[in-house]
Write a protein that holds these residues in place. Structure first.
Motif, PDB file in Angstrom:
ATOM      1  N   SER A   1      -7.055 -17.961  29.535  1.00  0.00           N
ATOM      2  CA  SER A   1      -8.136 -17.165  29.264  1.00  0.00           C
ATOM      3  C   SER A   1      -8.443 -17.017  27.786  1.00  0.00           C
ATOM      4  N   HIS A   2      -7.702 -16.916  26.991  1.00  0.00           N
ATOM      5  CA  HIS A   2      -7.725 -16.719  25.721  1.00  0.00           C
ATOM      6  C   HIS A   2      -8.512 -17.954  25.074  1.00  0.00           C
ATOM      7  N   GLY A   3      -7.658 -19.234  25.226  1.00  0.00           N
ATOM      8  CA  GLY A   3      -8.173 -20.283  24.804  1.00  0.00           C
ATOM      9  C   GLY A   3      -9.717 -20.927  25.366  1.00  0.00           C
ATOM     10  N   LEU A   4     -10.001 -20.550  26.801  1.00  0.00           N
ATOM     11  CA  LEU A   4     -11.236 -20.717  27.089  1.00  0.00           C
ATOM     12  C   LEU A   4     -12.347 -19.908  26.456  1.00  0.00           C
ATOM     13  N   LEU A   5     -12.075 -18.572  26.117  1.00  0.00           N
ATOM     14  CA  LEU A   5     -13.071 -17.829  25.337  1.00  0.00           C
ATOM     15  C   LEU A   5     -13.232 -18.376  23.992  1.00  0.00           C
ATOM     16  N   LYS A   6     -12.160 -18.801  23.416  1.00  0.00           N
ATOM     17  CA  LYS A   6     -12.244 -19.271  22.224  1.00  0.00           C
ATOM     18  C   LYS A   6     -13.108 -20.543  22.054  1.00  0.00           C
ATOM     19  N   ARG A   7     -12.852 -21.518  23.189  1.00  0.00           N
ATOM     20  CA  ARG A   7     -13.830 -22.509  23.029  1.00  0.00           C
ATOM     21  C   ARG A   7     -15.223 -22.266  23.238  1.00  0.00           C
ATOM     22  N   ALA A   8     -15.453 -21.308  24.222  1.00  0.00           N
ATOM     23  CA  ALA A   8     -16.918 -20.792  24.288  1.00  0.00           C
ATOM     24  C   ALA A   8     -17.433 -20.238  23.051  1.00  0.00           C
ATOM     25  N   ALA A   9     -16.769 -19.288  22.546  1.00  0.00           N
ATOM     26  CA  ALA A   9     -17.151 -18.813  21.135  1.00  0.00           C
ATOM     27  C   ALA A   9     -17.430 -19.653  20.212  1.00  0.00           C
ATOM     28  N   GLU A  10     -16.772 -21.027  20.184  1.00  0.00           N
ATOM     29  CA  GLU A  10     -16.882 -22.025  19.136  1.00  0.00           C
ATOM     30  C   GLU A  10     -18.186 -22.561  19.527  1.00  0.00           C
ATOM     31  N   ALA A  11     -18.382 -22.794  20.642  1.00  0.00           N
ATOM     32  CA  ALA A  11     -19.765 -23.448  21.184  1.00  0.00           C
ATOM     33  C   ALA A  11     -20.929 -22.353  20.689  1.00  0.00           C
ATOM     34  N   VAL A  12     -20.839 -21.120  20.812  1.00  0.00           N
ATOM     35  CA  VAL A  12     -22.040 -20.218  20.402  1.00  0.00           C
ATOM     36  C   VAL A  12     -22.108 -20.427  18.792  1.00  0.00           C
ATOM     37  N   LEU A  13     -20.977 -20.483  18.365  1.00  0.00           N
ATOM     38  CA  LEU A  13     -20.852 -20.236  16.719  1.00  0.00           C
ATOM     39  C   LEU A  13     -21.554 -21.521  16.182  1.00  0.00           C
ATOM     40  N   ALA A  14     -21.704 -22.787  17.072  1.00  0.00           N
ATOM     41  CA  ALA A  14     -22.188 -24.110  16.712  1.00  0.00           C
ATOM     42  C   ALA A  14     -23.797 -23.892  16.741  1.00  0.00           C
ATOM     43  N   GLN A  15     -24.110 -22.918  17.561  1.00  0.00           N
ATOM     44  CA  GLN A  15     -25.624 -22.912  17.659  1.00  0.00           C
ATOM     45  C   GLN A  15     -26.014 -21.605  16.510  1.00  0.00           C
TER      46      GLN A  15
END
Ligand code: ATP
Ligand code: PH2
Length: 172
Positions: free
Chosen positions: A14-28
């Motif tokens: 869960s932590h890694g998956l949330l981190k990846r999603a957060a990085e995709a948002v930060l890329a926007q």
């Protein structure tokens, strides 16, 4: 337009998956504001593990279908498979608010129909936007939060991915 999105996971890393999603948002939007992570007791559905939840807000000029496709894309990247309603999931990405936009037309209902009853949404939202008012009646988020304090949530230490981007103090 200010968008508010809820993230949740209770399956897999869960932590890694949330981190990846957060990085995709930060890329926007590198200025996106993230709440802390919260460990939360499951609301509804079958017996299942605790969730990790967070809320993020950012400014976008995307229209709603584009935002929806982005959110669905994040879930797909996390290998989300839809089985039981309210059941465990690798990643859930809910659009909570899209400005003050109201709609009841599927696939997106706004504001998210269950956000007002969920401490796992209201507590992280309060952390990043305590002045937030939820349409259509503009109820202050703090008023809504007070009604659900019996639900169990635990705020976790700052995510190491966002040392400069966690919580309100670093963004206000
Ligand atoms: N604001 C919204 N954000 C995300 N999904 C929404 C929204 N409004 C309606 N939906 C609909 O909810 C449907 C079910 O989504 P999902 O499988 O993620 O439900 P769930 O996570 O089990 O429950 P919940 O929606 O209460 O979090 C989606 O297919 C989508 O069309
Ligand atoms: N604590 C918690 N409970 C839930 C969650 C969630 O994200 N966190 N999501 C659900 C369906 O969307 C159902 N129940």
């Amino acid at each position: 337009m200010k968008v508010t999105v809820g993230l949740g996971s209770n399956l897999g890393d869960s932590h890694g998956l949330l981190k990846r999603a957060a990085e995709a948002v930060l890329a926007q939007d590198p200025t996106a504001r993230f709440s802390s992570l919260y460990r939360t007791a499951p609301q509804g559905g079958p017996p299942q593990p605790d969730y990790l939840n967070a809320v993020v807000q950012w400014e976008t000029d995307w229209d709603l279908p584009t935002l929806w496709a982005f959110c669905r894309g994040l879930e797909a990247e996390a290998g989300r498979v839809r089985t039981v309603r309210f059941g465990p999931r690798t990643l859930d990405v809910d659009i909570l608010c899209y400005g003050r936009h109201l709609t009841e037309k599927p696939p997106v209902i706004l504001p998210h129909p269950r956000m007002k009853d969920r401490r796992f949404v209201l507590e992280p939202l309060t952390e990043i936007d305590p002045e937030c008012r939820v349409p259509p009646d503009d109820t202050p988020v703090l008023t809504l939060l007070r009604r659900v304090l019996n639900q169990e949530v635990q705020r976790l230490p700052p995510w190491e991915v966002f040392p400069r981007n966690t919580g309100r103090s670093s963004n206000s």
